[in-house]
Structures are given as C-alpha cells and as structure tokens.
Design a protein around this motif. Structure first.
Motif, PDB file in Angstrom:
ATOM      1  N   ARG A 188     -22.694  -7.026  22.897  1.00 16.79           N
ATOM      2  CA  ARG A 188     -22.718  -7.001  21.430  1.00 16.79           C
ATOM      3  C   ARG A 188     -21.350  -7.372  20.875  1.00 16.79           C
ATOM      4  O   ARG A 188     -20.339  -7.249  21.550  1.00 16.79           O
ATOM      5  CB  ARG A 188     -23.144  -5.621  20.929  1.00 16.79           C
ATOM      6  CG  ARG A 188     -24.540  -5.209  21.392  1.00 16.79           C
ATOM      7  CD  ARG A 188     -24.944  -3.849  20.825  1.00 16.79           C
ATOM      8  NE  ARG A 188     -26.231  -3.411  21.348  1.00 16.79           N
ATOM      9  CZ  ARG A 188     -27.404  -3.770  20.823  1.00 16.79           C
ATOM     10  NH1 ARG A 188     -27.420  -4.554  19.749  1.00 16.79           N
ATOM     11  NH2 ARG A 188     -28.540  -3.343  21.349  1.00 16.79           N
ATOM     12  N   ASN A 189     -21.343  -7.798  19.622  1.00 15.83           N
ATOM     13  CA  ASN A 189     -20.097  -8.137  18.916  1.00 15.83           C
ATOM     14  C   ASN A 189     -19.277  -9.203  19.636  1.00 15.83           C
ATOM     15  O   ASN A 189     -18.077  -9.045  19.853  1.00 15.83           O
ATOM     16  CB  ASN A 189     -19.245  -6.881  18.682  1.00 15.83           C
ATOM     17  CG  ASN A 189     -19.837  -5.981  17.619  1.00 15.83           C
ATOM     18  OD1 ASN A 189     -20.362  -6.472  16.616  1.00 15.83           O
ATOM     19  ND2 ASN A 189     -19.771  -4.684  17.826  1.00 15.83           N
ATOM     20  N   VAL A 190     -19.956 -10.292  20.024  1.00 17.48           N
ATOM     21  CA  VAL A 190     -19.249 -11.456  20.559  1.00 17.48           C
ATOM     22  C   VAL A 190     -18.795 -12.284  19.356  1.00 17.48           C
ATOM     23  O   VAL A 190     -19.618 -12.706  18.532  1.00 17.48           O
ATOM     24  CB  VAL A 190     -20.152 -12.288  21.477  1.00 17.48           C
ATOM     25  CG1 VAL A 190     -19.406 -13.516  21.992  1.00 17.48           C
ATOM     26  CG2 VAL A 190     -20.650 -11.440  22.649  1.00 17.48           C
ATOM     27  N   VAL A 191     -17.491 -12.493  19.253  1.00 13.02           N
ATOM     28  CA  VAL A 191     -16.937 -13.144  18.062  1.00 13.02           C
ATOM     29  C   VAL A 191     -16.232 -14.444  18.427  1.00 13.02           C
ATOM     30  O   VAL A 191     -15.696 -14.601  19.527  1.00 13.02           O
ATOM     31  CB  VAL A 191     -15.950 -12.203  17.328  1.00 13.02           C
ATOM     32  CG1 VAL A 191     -16.683 -10.999  16.756  1.00 13.02           C
ATOM     33  CG2 VAL A 191     -14.830 -11.747  18.262  1.00 13.02           C
ATOM     34  N   HIS A 195      -9.457 -20.320  19.720  1.00 13.96           N
ATOM     35  CA  HIS A 195      -9.480 -21.146  20.926  1.00 13.96           C
ATOM     36  C   HIS A 195     -10.503 -20.639  21.940  1.00 13.96           C
ATOM     37  O   HIS A 195     -10.336 -20.834  23.141  1.00 13.96           O
ATOM     38  CB  HIS A 195      -8.085 -21.186  21.567  1.00 13.96           C
ATOM     39  CG  HIS A 195      -7.015 -21.686  20.639  1.00 13.96           C
ATOM     40  ND1 HIS A 195      -6.956 -23.001  20.239  1.00 13.96           N
ATOM     41  CD2 HIS A 195      -5.995 -21.040  20.020  1.00 13.96           C
ATOM     42  CE1 HIS A 195      -5.934 -23.158  19.418  1.00 13.96           C
ATOM     43  NE2 HIS A 195      -5.334 -21.993  19.266  1.00 13.96           N
ATOM     44  N   GLY A 196     -11.557 -19.987  21.471  1.00 12.58           N
ATOM     45  CA  GLY A 196     -12.555 -19.505  22.412  1.00 12.58           C
ATOM     46  C   GLY A 196     -13.443 -18.442  21.825  1.00 12.58           C
ATOM     47  O   GLY A 196     -13.943 -18.568  20.698  1.00 12.58           O
ATOM     48  N   ALA A 197     -13.647 -17.357  22.589  1.00  6.77           N
ATOM     49  CA  ALA A 197     -14.543 -16.285  22.183  1.00  6.77           C
ATOM     50  C   ALA A 197     -14.068 -14.986  22.808  1.00  6.77           C
ATOM     51  O   ALA A 197     -13.293 -14.977  23.774  1.00  6.77           O
ATOM     52  CB  ALA A 197     -15.976 -16.600  22.626  1.00  6.77           C
ATOM     53  N   ALA A 198     -14.536 -13.887  22.259  1.00  3.97           N
ATOM     54  CA  ALA A 198     -14.158 -12.572  22.772  1.00  3.97           C
ATOM     55  C   ALA A 198     -15.225 -11.561  22.400  1.00  3.97           C
ATOM     56  O   ALA A 198     -16.017 -11.768  21.471  1.00  3.97           O
ATOM     57  CB  ALA A 198     -12.800 -12.130  22.207  1.00  3.97           C
ATOM     58  N   VAL A 199     -15.254 -10.471  23.145  1.00  2.00           N
ATOM     59  CA  VAL A 199     -16.086  -9.316  22.797  1.00  2.00           C
ATOM     60  C   VAL A 199     -15.211  -8.314  22.071  1.00  2.00           C
ATOM     61  O   VAL A 199     -14.134  -7.952  22.556  1.00  2.00           O
ATOM     62  CB  VAL A 199     -16.691  -8.660  24.055  1.00  2.00           C
ATOM     63  CG1 VAL A 199     -17.387  -7.353  23.684  1.00  2.00           C
ATOM     64  CG2 VAL A 199     -17.683  -9.593  24.722  1.00  2.00           C
ATOM     65  N   LEU A 206      -9.962  -6.836  21.463  1.00  2.00           N
ATOM     66  CA  LEU A 206     -10.740  -8.011  21.828  1.00  2.00           C
ATOM     67  C   LEU A 206     -10.588  -8.318  23.311  1.00  2.00           C
ATOM     68  O   LEU A 206      -9.470  -8.381  23.824  1.00  2.00           O
ATOM     69  CB  LEU A 206     -10.289  -9.218  21.004  1.00  2.00           C
ATOM     70  CG  LEU A 206     -10.558  -9.142  19.495  1.00  2.00           C
ATOM     71  CD1 LEU A 206      -9.933 -10.340  18.789  1.00  2.00           C
ATOM     72  CD2 LEU A 206     -12.051  -9.091  19.213  1.00  2.00           C
ATOM     73  N   ARG A 207     -11.721  -8.493  23.990  1.00  6.64           N
ATOM     74  CA  ARG A 207     -11.709  -8.883  25.403  1.00  6.64           C
ATOM     75  C   ARG A 207     -12.128 -10.339  25.499  1.00  6.64           C
ATOM     76  O   ARG A 207     -13.255 -10.689  25.155  1.00  6.64           O
ATOM     77  CB  ARG A 207     -12.656  -7.983  26.204  1.00  6.64           C
ATOM     78  CG  ARG A 207     -12.804  -8.398  27.669  1.00  6.64           C
ATOM     79  CD  ARG A 207     -13.476  -7.296  28.478  1.00  6.64           C
ATOM     80  NE  ARG A 207     -14.731  -6.856  27.915  1.00  6.64           N
ATOM     81  CZ  ARG A 207     -15.919  -7.440  28.119  1.00  6.64           C
ATOM     82  NH1 ARG A 207     -16.000  -8.531  28.889  1.00  6.64           N
ATOM     83  NH2 ARG A 207     -17.013  -6.952  27.573  1.00  6.64           N
TER      84      ARG A 207
END
Length: 303
Positions: A188-191, A195-199, A206-207
């Motif tokens: 959930r909460n993938v943003v 320069h990419g994406a994070a959880v 942010l991971r």
C-alpha cells in the motif's frame, strides 16, 4: 474455446451520478473505462463477460451500464452474466460490527457456480491496454485440465502504473529468470518519486522501489481449478480468530503468494509495456481523459 472476462465491480456505489469513479466518462463520447476493457477483451477473443456486483445495485447497474454493454456483447456473440458479492456469503458467522467487504478473493469466488472455463480477472476502474488482453488470451488457449495449477498474470512495469496525485496499492512481484512469479507482495501507499518510486511506511519514511520492477494490477489468468483452491483458502481464512477477522480482507495477490510458497501453482508473468490508466484520485481524471484522446488520435480506438 470459451474464455471469460470477470470484472470486479462490487465497489461501485449505489447512487450513480454522484462522482462514482468507475462511472466517470473518460472520452468525449461518454465511455467509461469498462467500455474499453470489454472492447479489448472481445477483440482479443474472449466470449463471455461476468460482472461481479452487489445485489443492491443490480437494477441501477443494468440501467446505467449493463444493458448497454449487453447489447454490444450480443452483437459480437458474447454472453453476459452476473455474480453477486455479499458480505454474508461466508463459511462462518459474520463478526459483530463487520461492514467492510471481504476483498477480491471473495469477489472472484462468487463465480464458482457460473464459470467452468479459463478466465481472466480485472478491476472495473483500471485500463490495462490491448497487449495484456491479447497475451493472457493466448496463454489460456493452451489450457489442459490434466495439468491444473498453471496460471498467468499481466506483468506491468511499476513506473507505468503510478498516480501523480498520491499513493496506490500494487502487488510488487519477484520474477525468476524463467519468467515465473516467485513472490507477490501486496504493498500500500506506493508513491511516485522524481527518479523512481517508493513505499510510504506508516511512520512517514520512504522505502525506495525499483521503478522497473514488475507489479500485479489484479489482472490474472486463471483456470477452473483456481476456484476450488480459492474456496478452500476462504474456508481456511475463516478459521482465524474473530478479532483478526474484524477488518482483514481475503485478497487474490496474498492468496496467490500463499499457493506459490506451498508449491501448488505456477504463475507465468506475461510482460506488457502498456501504461495503466485509472481514476484513483479525482485529480487523475484530466490525465486519463487526455491519454484516451491520444489513443483515439493514434487509431487505437474509433472516435
């Protein structure tokens, strides 16, 4: 061979015309995303459509959507059926205070008495693209009932599935070099990031995620044997304690991952470069409408 498209639409509200996202027009002709999904499925070869809805919206659904789509399907010799998701249709007692639906696993289980052939599952409010329907259809044409447990999924690239306006839920996939799914982790909460994406974690941190990894968008290619496993899995799900059943959902990606770890199934990941569109947030609508205008201008669809 008969092949079925299951559309999970039970989340549509009962008061149409008041901002229900699945019913938001996405082009100048007033089409909704479901129109495009059904068009692409029929073009790929699917000849049976099943809407999974709630009984309390059946009349309105048919008036606003179902009868129009049924007429289009009939002109292509495609049959249409309905299955009904009910919070009380469970192998146990409804926990006191439970109002939240049981999730996508229970939704698909609703078709167990209707669907006896290979099928794909999609969300009502997601646009998947022509390539994904074609690839899943081709896979299902090789269905052999003597070899149960051979499933597939459309593998979307994470960067192609993010919203500019907030977090989304995605099944982050670990895929082997042989192209088969090893793990799928519902996240959930993938943003989207510059320069990419994070959880986004519960504490706000942010991971980072690999923006080029495969994700599941709930577009699965299954065979009738999956419904038998799903029935067993839902019964096992209900053996949890009452407190754990208060809000927990029975979700397809989580159950698929469980079956993978038990060695009961194989899932071929069929890559697609198509970009996902969906109205997760109201602010997404202008971008989605512009994307469909571009597809129409490019000749992918008629005006």
């Amino acid at each position: 061979m008969k092949t079925t498209l299951l559309i999970m639409a039970a989340g549509i509200g009962s008061r149409f015309g008041t901002g229900i996202k699945q019913l938001e027009p996405v082009d100048d002709a007033g089409h909704i995303i479901m129109d495009y999904s059904i068009h692409d499925a029929i073009e790929a070869g699917f000849n049976h459509v099943v809407f999974i809805i709630r009984k309390d919206i059946e009349k309105e659904f048919k008036e606003v959507i179902g009868e129009r789509i049924a007429s289009i399907c009939a002109s292509h010799d495609v049959t249409v059926d309905y299955a009904f998701q009910d919070i009380n249709d469970i192998p146990g007692t409804l926990p006191e205070g439970r109002t939240k639906p049981w999730g996508t696993g229970q939704a698909v289980l609703c078709v167990k008495d209707i669907v006896k052939e290979p099928f794909i599952v999609i969300n009502a409010d997601d646009y998947y693209g022509k390539e994904a329907f074609g690839r899943l259809y081709a896979f299902l044409q090789h269905y052999d009932p003597r070899k149960p447990g051979a499933f597939c999924m459309a593998g979307f690239i994470l960067r192609n599935t993010l919203s500019e306006h907030g977090g989304v839920t995605r099944g982050i996939c670990h895929v082997g070099q042989d192209g088969y799914l090893q793990r799928v982790i519902e996240s959930r909460n993938v943003v989207k990031q510059p320069h990419g994406a994070a959880v986004q974690e519960p504490d706000g941190s942010l991971r980072p995620l690999d923006p080029d990894c495969f994700v599941s968008m709930n577009m699965w290619g299954m065979t009738p044997e999956f419904l038998q496993e799903l029935d067993r899995g839902f019964r096992d799900f209900f053996r949890r304690g009452e407190e754990e059943l208060d809000k927990t959902e029975f979700l397809i990606p989580i159950f698929v991952d469980q079956l993978l770890q038990e060695g009961k199934i194989s899932v071929r990941v069929l890559p697609t470069a198509d970009r996902w569109f969906g109205v997760t947030y109201r602010e997404d609508k202008p971008q989605v409408a512009e994307a469909f205008r571009a597809l129409i201008a490019a000749g992918e669809y008629g005006a």
